[in-house]
Scaffold this active site. Structure first.
Site, PDB file in Angstrom:
ATOM      1  N   ASP A 256       0.853  -1.182   0.000  1.00  0.00           N
ATOM      2  CA  ASP A 256       0.000   0.000   0.000  1.00  0.00           C
ATOM      3  C   ASP A 256       0.898   1.244   0.000  1.00  0.00           C
ATOM      4  O   ASP A 256       2.079   1.176   0.337  1.00  0.00           O
ATOM      5  CB  ASP A 256      -0.873   0.047   1.266  1.00  0.00           C
ATOM      6  N   ASP A 295      -1.534  -2.528  -4.436  1.00  0.00           N
ATOM      7  CA  ASP A 295      -2.573  -2.956  -3.504  1.00  0.00           C
ATOM      8  C   ASP A 295      -3.363  -1.714  -3.093  1.00  0.00           C
ATOM      9  O   ASP A 295      -3.886  -0.998  -3.928  1.00  0.00           O
ATOM     10  CB  ASP A 295      -1.950  -3.698  -2.325  1.00  0.00           C
ATOM     11  N   ASP A 299      -4.747   1.578   3.659  1.00  0.00           N
ATOM     12  CA  ASP A 299      -5.400   0.419   4.273  1.00  0.00           C
ATOM     13  C   ASP A 299      -5.213   0.461   5.787  1.00  0.00           C
ATOM     14  O   ASP A 299      -4.108   0.727   6.282  1.00  0.00           O
ATOM     15  CB  ASP A 299      -4.836  -0.883   3.719  1.00  0.00           C
ATOM     16  N   ARG A 351     -13.681  -0.130  -2.949  1.00  0.00           N
ATOM     17  CA  ARG A 351     -13.187   0.073  -1.574  1.00  0.00           C
ATOM     18  C   ARG A 351     -13.090   1.563  -1.248  1.00  0.00           C
ATOM     19  O   ARG A 351     -11.999   2.094  -1.032  1.00  0.00           O
ATOM     20  CB  ARG A 351     -11.843  -0.615  -1.345  1.00  0.00           C
TER      21      ARG A 351
END
Length: 478
Positions: A256, A295, A299, A351
């Site tokens: 990330d 990714d 997160d 997301r």
């Protein structure tokens, strides 16, 4: 048929609904039981709800510092502020819980660093806390994928060895080339994953501070602030092929831009997140599946708690923000409480965020989704999630189905109120849950079971597209 009828009804009502011409008081709501209709208030004065930290112009030079947090002498005199000394305002989301989030604001002068290279950044992160790290210019990894490869790994050899026509789809890769991929990935991880300690503020100077190709890992710490930085292209040189992931297999990447794991009191504010000139959308497919080298952008996982993500810009990405990475309640129950406000989600796939377990307040965000082919869903309603979605602005291309704004990943309910939808030129209220339920089974409930109390002033939804598009992202703290 259920989806088609719901969409037709929704768009017809959107055309008919005309907003009132005069302004109404802040906080006038939209009934949760109505999918579309008139009654959303007109815009109040632009900038309502903008935190105090956006009231002053940003310095392009290293700011004046003091030995304690709070207002510096420069700010008191009306001059440009020292962003490194600023702390999270009171009540600004979950990160304001308890003692709040101050980062390294109290750092002595000896713990203040200015960095322009990856080596300088790594050295500053390893220095004593509390500390302030100013990022000046572009911090890059200064290496290529070839520098990390070892054990005879090449992508061409890996593709030949694990082609489903040769390897099959029943077993994950193993053997010398998979071992070489793992070893190569470990070399990359050692260089690009930088740990952020407790009591740290990382802030960009001016409008052009950039961290490229680096994964900031906020791991098992407390009290961290990250602001005013353009995060770009934290690409995985060695994605893993997993043929058993889903019906057709998937490529999975490791890094990330910012990973928050097992940490508390974290404020991520006024940053910009992009894939730069290396978007996943331009990667060639392999084995009939998208080859993903990124990714998440931000997160928040592994029982992290008390996080505020505010005034950030997320652009041109797939897996944008994950809150909770597993359906196992052993560690995450009662944690993952996050506030997501005044962020700009611009042409991103999914997301926005996807949530498990946490009480997550999603308010005053601007969702700009022009292309149905590059969109899956906005809010992912996961296991035991408690999302409270309030006064957000969704601007959709005509081909984007509003019933896709929510996706049920095993959740049961979501509270939605005051949100608006623009398709074409008309803005109308939208009941996210009702629109979702009209096209999908099973239905979601309308009560997430809590009401947020830690938040800044909540703008009318109709003001959000303008305030967020103007003030979110790097270089916009004023």
């Amino acid at each position: 048929m259920k989806r088609a009828v719901a969409l037709t009804t929704l768009l017809s009502l959107a055309i008919l609904a005309a907003p009132p011409a005069s302004a109404t008081a802040l906080g006038a709501g939209v009934p949760e039981t109505t999918a579309l209709g008139a009654g959303v208030p007109e815009t109040t004065a632009l900038g309502a709800g903008v935190p105090e930290t956006t009231a002053l112009a940003l310095s392009a030079d290293v700011p004046e510092t003091t030995a304690s947090g709070g207002t510096t002498s420069s700010e008191a005199a009306g001059r440009r502020p020292d962003l490194g000394r600023q702390t999270l305002p009171a009540n600004d989301g979950w990160a304001a819980e308890g003692p709040g989030t101050t980062g390294g604001a109290a750092a002595p002068a000896s713990n203040v660093h200015t960095v322009s290279t990856r080596t300088e950044l790594a050295t500053a992160l390893a220095a004593p806390s509390p500390k302030i790290i100013y990022v000046k210019g572009t911090v890059d990894t200064d290496r290529t994928c070839a520098d990390y490869a070892t054990g005879g790994y090449t992508l061409e050899a890996y593709l030949a060895a694990y082609d489903p026509a040769v390897w099959g789809r029943e077993t994950d890769p193993s053997g010398p080339l998979e071992d070489a991929r793992v070893a190569s990935a470990a070399r990359q991880t050692a260089h690009i994953r930088l740990k952020v300690g407790s009591g740290t503020t990382i802030v960009g100077l001016g409008k052009h501070a950039r961290i490229r190709g680096v994964n900031l890992h906020v791991d098992k710490v407390d009290n961290v602030i990250i602001r005013n930085i353009h995060f770009e292209d934290t690409a995985d040189c060695f994605p893993r092929w997993t043929p058993t992931d889903g019906a057709e297999g998937n490529w999975n990447s490791l890094y990330d831009n910012i990973s928050v794991t097992g940490s508390t009191h974290v404020w991520v504010d006024h940053n910009t997140f992009t894939d730069g000139d290396n978007p996943d959308s331009e990667q060639p497919p392999y084995f009939g599946r998208p080859y993903q080298v990124h990714d998440g952008q931000l997160d928040i996982t592994h029982a992290s708690n008390f996080v505020t993500a505010s005034w950030n810009r997320f652009s041109g990405h797939d897996k944008t923000m994950l809150i909770g990475s597993t359906n196992n309640p052993a560690n995450d129950t009662g944690k993952l409480n996050v506030t997501v406000h005044h962020n700009h989600f611009d042409n991103v796939l999914q997301r926005l965020p996807r949530v498990r377990f946490g009480q997550v307040h999603v308010y005053n965000n601007y969702y700009e989704i022009p292309d149905a082919s590059a969109f899956q869903y906005a809010l992912g309603v996961g296991v035991q999630s408690q999302i409270f979605a309030e006064n957000n602005f969704f601007r959709l291309g005509r081909a984007v189905d509003p019933s896709d704004l929510l996706y049920n990943w095993g959740g049961t309910a979501l509270t939605a109120r005051g949100n608006v939808l623009r398709v074409g030129g008309r803005v109308a209220p939208v009941d996210l849950v009702a629109v979702h339920n009209a096209a999908n089974d099973p239905d979601l409930g309308t009560d997430a079971g809590w009401t947020p109390v830690l938040h800044t002033a909540i703008e009318p939804a109709r003001a959000v597209d303008r305030s967020v598009s103007r003030h979110a992202g790097v270089g916009e703290i004023r």
